[in-house]
Scaffold this motif. Structure first.
Motif: not given
Length: 427
Positions: A36, A43, A408-409, A412-414
């Motif tokens: 990864q 985060y 990005r975290s 909460r794009l995931d």
């Protein structure tokens, strides 16, 4: 017969072990490719709700460290009552490597305001009439977080109206200090005679930026510390002679190249909103590309301003009240009895000064992240699935800028948020 069964089982075990070893060797060969990626930013979750007004802000430096630092300074003062301060900016001199940073921060602030003034005409910005909540989108969210007066009559539902650049973020103001070392405090009787400027501008001025409207004293020799008091034995020199280490913003030619990349897009898109387009869907392809370039460089200006200000704050002291939003750039806080926050009666209206953070001078004003500006309003029962971001980042992202990695975290794009018709299934 039994021997044949045992031998067949051993052969099966040998085949399994051979397959397992080959699989392990294959995995070990390809493991560097399947690793990864290491993210540069850790985060970060959605910011916590605003603190209770009666609680004090958390200290940036732990109290034990502050006590130990004060004891060390007191012991050094007893060992050497009269000494010359050697480290800038405590001795009244400028930090040479931060002068250019101060100019870049000041220019980035100008480009940021110029870019946002154009973006807010195309990307809608809404603010609540009762509180300081801000939302980026055509329809305000339905999350019940209003804390304004009589908000309980509406079940904490926000009342939305159109906002502007001042609602995207807030520049805290402070008093301008002509001599940050010789006279670091502003008294209560001087509150009307001393001008107030944005704290980030005052930070740049103290770090080396020269503005004609806000003069400041520049020293050529360090000051003395005599039993804890600052003594300046430097002779009074005229403004035309006392400019040791003086830099001018207007004629700083070697400093203009560092942020020239932020100037061209702003000049290029001056006519972006001449047709008074109020909806992003009405833009043509060429205007969309211009809007995307403007949003990228506006976001770059934001990061350049915040990163430069954070670097300056490592050397130049900024104080903030522990209970209210008041800020003062300088070695000490002012003496105005204007604090109306919790426990101000015990302090006779004085502010409870402590070390400030970057959010104290430039409030990011976090807003809920919306995937589609034309989509339905955010549902209150699904708020744990929604992310947040600073209003500047949210505005620029919807205008076409790429999402910054450090947010990005938080955005909460995931996470795939459920639809409004699925509230009963997940709430």
């Amino acid at each position: 017969m039994r021997a044949t069964v045992i031998s067949s089982q051993l052969a099966l075990l040998n085949r399994l072990s051979h397959r397992l070893n080959s699989g392990l060797s294959f995995t070990s060969v390809t493991s560097p490719v399947e690793e990864q990626p290491d993210y540069d930013f850790p985060y970060s979750d959605v910011p916590n709700p605003s603190r209770i007004k009666s609680e004090r802000k958390p200290y940036v430096t732990p109290m034990k460290v502050l006590i130990a630092r004060a004891k060390a300074e007191r012991e050094a003062r007893k060992a050497q009552p009269c000494r010359v301060l050697e480290e800038p900016p405590d001795n009244g001199l400028l930090v040479p490597e931060l002068v250019e940073v101060a100019h870049r921060v000041y220019r980035a602030r100008g480009y940021l305001l110029s870019g946002l003034s154009q973006l807010v005409r195309v990307i809608p910005v809404l603010r609540c009439e009762l509180c300081n909540e801000v939302h980026i989108g055509y329809v305000g969210h339905e999350i019940r977080t209003c804390t304004g007066p009589k908000s309980w009559l509406q079940s904490a539902t926000h009342v939305w109206r159109r906002g502007g650049v001042r609602d995207v973020f807030r520049f805290a103001k402070c008093f301008h200090l002509y001599d940050r070392v010789g006279k670091p405090r502003v008294l209560h009787d001087e509150r009307f005679s001393v001008p107030r400027v944005p704290a980030i501008v005052e930070l740049c001025i103290q770090a080396g930026l020269d503005l004609e409207k806000y003069p400041t004293k520049r020293r050529t020799k360090p000051v003395y510390c005599i039993e804890g008091r600052i003594a300046d034995f430097e002779s009074v020199v005229g403004d035309n002679e006392g400019g040791g280490g003086r830099y001018s913003f207007e004629n700083g030619n070697p400093l203009m190249d560092s942020s020239s990349m932020l100037m061209k897009p702003v000049e290029k898109i001056q006519n972006l909103v001449e047709n008074k387009i109020s909806h992003i869907e009405e833009l043509s392809d060429e205007e969309r590309n211009k809007l995307r370039d403007l949003s990228k460089h506006t976001l770059d200006s934001w990061f350049e301003m915040t990163s430069g200000a954070k670097k300056i704050m490592e050397k130049y002291v900024v104080n903030a009240c522990g209970y209210c939003p008041e800020v003062q750039v300088g070695p000490k806080g002012h003496k105005l009895r204007m604090c109306k926050a919790s426990k101000h009666q015990s302090r006779n209206g004085l502010h409870a000064w402590q070390e400030a953070t970057l959010d104290d001078i430039v409030s990011p004003n976090y807003v809920w992240h919306v995937e589609d500006l034309n989509g339905p309003a955010l549902n209150n029962n699904l708020k744990r699935y929604y992310g947040k971001a600073p209003a500047v980042v949210e505005l620029c992202v919807h205008a076409g800028a790429p999402v910054p990695d450090q947010y990005r975290s938080m955005m909460r794009l995931d996470v795939v948020s459920p639809g409004r018709d699925e509230v009963d299934l997940v709430a």
